[in-house]
Design a protein around this motif. Sequence first.
Motif, PDB file in Angstrom:
ATOM      1  N   SER A   1       2.381   3.398  -4.225  1.00 46.99           N
ATOM      2  CA  SER A   1       1.295   3.750  -5.128  1.00 46.99           C
ATOM      3  C   SER A   1       1.891   4.358  -6.398  1.00 46.99           C
ATOM      4  O   SER A   1       2.179   5.550  -6.439  1.00 46.99           O
ATOM      5  CB  SER A   1       0.341   4.736  -4.455  1.00 46.99           C
ATOM      6  OG  SER A   1      -0.143   4.199  -3.250  1.00 46.99           O
TER       7      SER A   1
ATOM      8  N   GLN B   1       4.247   8.850  -0.058  1.00 52.13           N
ATOM      9  CA  GLN B   1       3.402   7.684  -0.288  1.00 52.13           C
ATOM     10  C   GLN B   1       2.073   7.826   0.450  1.00 52.13           C
ATOM     11  O   GLN B   1       1.007   7.522  -0.093  1.00 52.13           O
ATOM     12  CB  GLN B   1       4.149   6.426   0.158  1.00 52.13           C
ATOM     13  CG  GLN B   1       5.354   6.093  -0.710  1.00 52.13           C
ATOM     14  CD  GLN B   1       6.363   5.216  -0.014  1.00 52.13           C
ATOM     15  OE1 GLN B   1       6.090   4.656   1.047  1.00 52.13           O
ATOM     16  NE2 GLN B   1       7.549   5.092  -0.593  1.00 52.13           N
TER      17      GLN B   1
ATOM     18  N   ASP C   1       0.819  -1.207   0.000  1.00 56.26           N
ATOM     19  CA  ASP C   1       0.000   0.000   0.000  1.00 56.26           C
ATOM     20  C   ASP C   1       0.854   1.258   0.000  1.00 56.26           C
ATOM     21  O   ASP C   1       0.390   2.336  -0.359  1.00 56.26           O
ATOM     22  CB  ASP C   1      -0.933   0.018   1.210  1.00 56.26           C
ATOM     23  CG  ASP C   1      -2.102  -0.944   1.031  1.00 56.26           C
ATOM     24  OD1 ASP C   1      -2.322  -1.366  -0.116  1.00 56.26           O
ATOM     25  OD2 ASP C   1      -2.771  -1.251   2.027  1.00 56.26           O
TER      26      ASP C   1
ATOM     27  N   ARG D   1      -1.692   8.073  -1.224  1.00 58.41           N
ATOM     28  CA  ARG D   1      -2.745   7.170  -0.790  1.00 58.41           C
ATOM     29  C   ARG D   1      -3.950   7.945  -0.252  1.00 58.41           C
ATOM     30  O   ARG D   1      -5.102   7.567  -0.480  1.00 58.41           O
ATOM     31  CB  ARG D   1      -2.228   6.223   0.300  1.00 58.41           C
ATOM     32  CG  ARG D   1      -1.202   5.238  -0.182  1.00 58.41           C
ATOM     33  CD  ARG D   1      -1.748   4.305  -1.235  1.00 58.41           C
ATOM     34  NE  ARG D   1      -2.782   3.411  -0.707  1.00 58.41           N
ATOM     35  CZ  ARG D   1      -3.555   2.645  -1.456  1.00 58.41           C
ATOM     36  NH1 ARG D   1      -3.430   2.666  -2.758  1.00 58.41           N
ATOM     37  NH2 ARG D   1      -4.450   1.852  -0.908  1.00 58.41           N
TER      38      ARG D   1
END
Length: 334
Positions: free
Chosen positions: A116, A133, A113, A137
């Motif tokens: 990205s 990041q 996750d 997200r």
Amino acid sequence: MKQLKSQPSAFNITLEPNDAHRLASVRGQFDDNLHLIEQRLNVEIRSRDNFFAVFGDEDDAKHAVDVIFNLYQETAHYSDVTPEEVHLHLRQFERPKPMDQSANSIQSVNDIDNFSIIRTKKGNIKPRGINQQRYVRSIQTHDINFGVGPAGTGKTYLAVACAVEALLRDEVERILLVRPAVEAGERLGFLPGDLAQKVDPYLRPLYDALHEMLGFETVAKLQERNVIEIAPLAYMRGRTLNGAYIILDESQNTTREQMKMFLTRIGFGSTAVVTGDMSQIDLPKGVSSGLAHVCDVLRDVEEISFTHFESRDVVRHPIVQSIVDAYDSFEKDH
């Protein structure tokens, strides 16, 4: 698998799996990446195959091992490790060491996750560092997002990249680039040309990002069709924006009233990203910033995300971080 053991003057790490291409990427050409880590942390790094030994002060050696390990984890998702990437990790892991925190309290760098990838017409864009990041997200999962922090942290660039990706995926019908026309005492009326030509200089950073991701011809065509629209903030009043990706840049130069007006324009199927740097407010004396105000007003609204960047997140030349820190220190003392 990370294997770490301490010796009187060294910390050793064996990187798994033993992948020659990934190891070469971490080392860099002529071991430049390792030399950069050595120089910045005042340590000595010796390596053979996938085994690395770091000698130096205990805290610095641990820090170096963290950086090497996390750079290697990134190569599982991205092939190249640039000096800029090493530099960012060195800054990022100056925070409390991941080894000294519980697994539940940190965001593991090998968590997919965190990675990205933003896909644009001209290539893929990778957020650098944990904060970027998290920012991406948040943009992907919230309708309204704030990116607040110093210049050079990628706030605007990543917002444009996310907007381009959403447009290419047909998730939105158009992109709106909005900016308050407040620049060092100059007013739009003193600039030559029509409205677009007057506003263009203020939106140049956004245009540069669009041209890089879509190409000059594509951007020009999309502007002709009003798929990409530029608008000074004052012209947003009375509009309802559905199915749009709206980027409000330099929002530290909005008033309280302007910020509220902008946020209440957002309609169904729209995403808004608001970026700003609280250290570069150009509003007249006595006029409070709408960005500072909204951070207090909306901070507890779950549907809205706030990402706060610091000097350690700067991805430009390392001296930019020193400049930001120097100004912050000076302003605190005066």
